[in-house]
Design an enzyme around this catalytic site. Structure first.
Site, PDB file in Angstrom:
ATOM      1  N   ARG A 167       0.802  -1.480  -0.263  1.00  0.00           N
ATOM      2  CA  ARG A 167       0.422   0.306   0.234  1.00  0.00           C
ATOM      3  C   ARG A 167       0.541   1.490   0.023  1.00  0.00           C
ATOM      4  NH1 ARG A 167      -4.289  -1.127   4.311  1.00  0.00           N
ATOM      5  NH2 ARG A 167      -5.803  -3.379   3.143  1.00  0.00           N
ATOM      6  N   ASP A 217     -15.677   8.848   9.622  1.00  0.00           N
ATOM      7  CA  ASP A 217     -14.595   8.241   8.777  1.00  0.00           C
ATOM      8  C   ASP A 217     -13.567   8.517   8.698  1.00  0.00           C
ATOM      9  OD1 ASP A 217     -14.325   4.784   7.861  1.00  0.00           O
ATOM     10  OD2 ASP A 217     -12.733   5.573   7.252  1.00  0.00           O
TER      11      ASP A 217
END
Length: 290
Positions: free
Chosen positions: A57, A158
């Site tokens: 990532r 979030d």
């Protein structure tokens, strides 16, 4: 945040005997520092076996900046505590697995709880991800409250700003929407045509009930206010250690109405973490009486 975006190592990696060769350098010290930084920033505990996921990532961020060593990336990051790159770093290391009406037993229980509400219903979805959960909550409000649902609200938060952007767009692949029953699909979605064929969009009457906001549960202050009829905190506590879980749960309590419900994920158990809540049913909690 859960396990969907955890994939095998980046395609630039390949196996050579028992070693994995890479075009970028990730040392043991780099990996340790990454684990420390994401814990400090977001409370996420990265296990030792997440190393390949971390490489995969964050490698994209290094290549974006023309770097070949994780050490250089981390030094640059730490020298600029207010840099926009911190957001990209955090987004890269959070995971989003979600679905419409996931853990479906919760929604009929929520409907039963709110159907006779005497004041506007407010629900907090504290791990909104890409929007499927808060939109499911909005659909439940519409199905349960009818015209009164227009006064209700779902606050959806979030830490992952990329996920929130996708949530606000409210566009999903048809194969994901087909898992719902036909009545819900017809009532709550618009079918894409032309260049949007194969996708479906949340209808405006559903999205109007949801407000998406960025929020870090570890932040010293939260930008939201209760009281809430229900708080959905599902499948996110598993990424925190018990001390962090306890602190977050303690902060939930004063934001809830006296009869408010706290919904947890199927693998989460708050009973041994805090005395602020007591178990009411399957992964559903209420405030403990003082």
């Amino acid at each position: 945040m859960t396990e969907q975006r955890e994939r095998a190592a980046d395609t630039s990696q390949w196996a050579s005997g028992n070693q994995i060769e890479r075009d970028l350098t990730l040392t043991d010290a780099d990996f340790t520092r990454i684990r420390e930084l994401i814990y400090q920033r977001a409370g996420i505990v990265l296990a030792e076996h997440k190393r390949e996921m971390v490489y995969s990532r964050l490698a994209k961020r290094l290549r974006h900046h023309g770097m070949t060593r994780f050490t250089d990336y981390l030094v640059r990051l730490e020298r600029q505590p207010e840099a926009k790159e911190w957001e990209a770093f955090t987004n890269a290391l959070t995971t989003n697995l979600t679905a419409f009406f996931r853990e479906g037993h919760h929604f009929p229980l929520l409907a039963e709880h709110i159907k006779n509400a005497q004041e506007p219903v407010t629900i907090w979805c504290s791990a909104a991800s890409t929007g499927e959960e808060p939109y499911s909550l909005a659909m439940t409000l519409l199905e349960t409250l009818g015209p009164k649902a227009s006064q209700a609200k779902v606050i959806a938060t979030d830490i992952d700003t990329d996920a929130l952007a996708r949530a606000r767009a409210g566009v999903y692949p048809q194969e994901q929407v087909r898992k719902l029953d036909d009545a819900r699909v017809k009532r709550f979605f618009q079918k894409g045509t032309g260049q949007h064929a194969g996708f479906a969009r949340i209808r405006p009457e559903v999205s109007a009930l949801v407000e998406f906001l960025p929020l870090n549960l570890l932040a010293p202050q939260w930008s939201i206010k209760g009281p809430f009829d229900a708080v959905f905190c599902r499948n996110i506590m598993i990424y925190f250690d018990k001390d962090t879980q306890a602190k977050i749960l303690k902060r939930f309590a004063p934001l809830m109405k006296p009869d408010g419900l706290l919904f947890a994920g199927h693998s989460e158990n708050f009973s041994y973490i805090t005395d602020a809540f007591k178990l009411r049913g399957q992964t559903i909690y209420t405030l403990a009486k003082k």
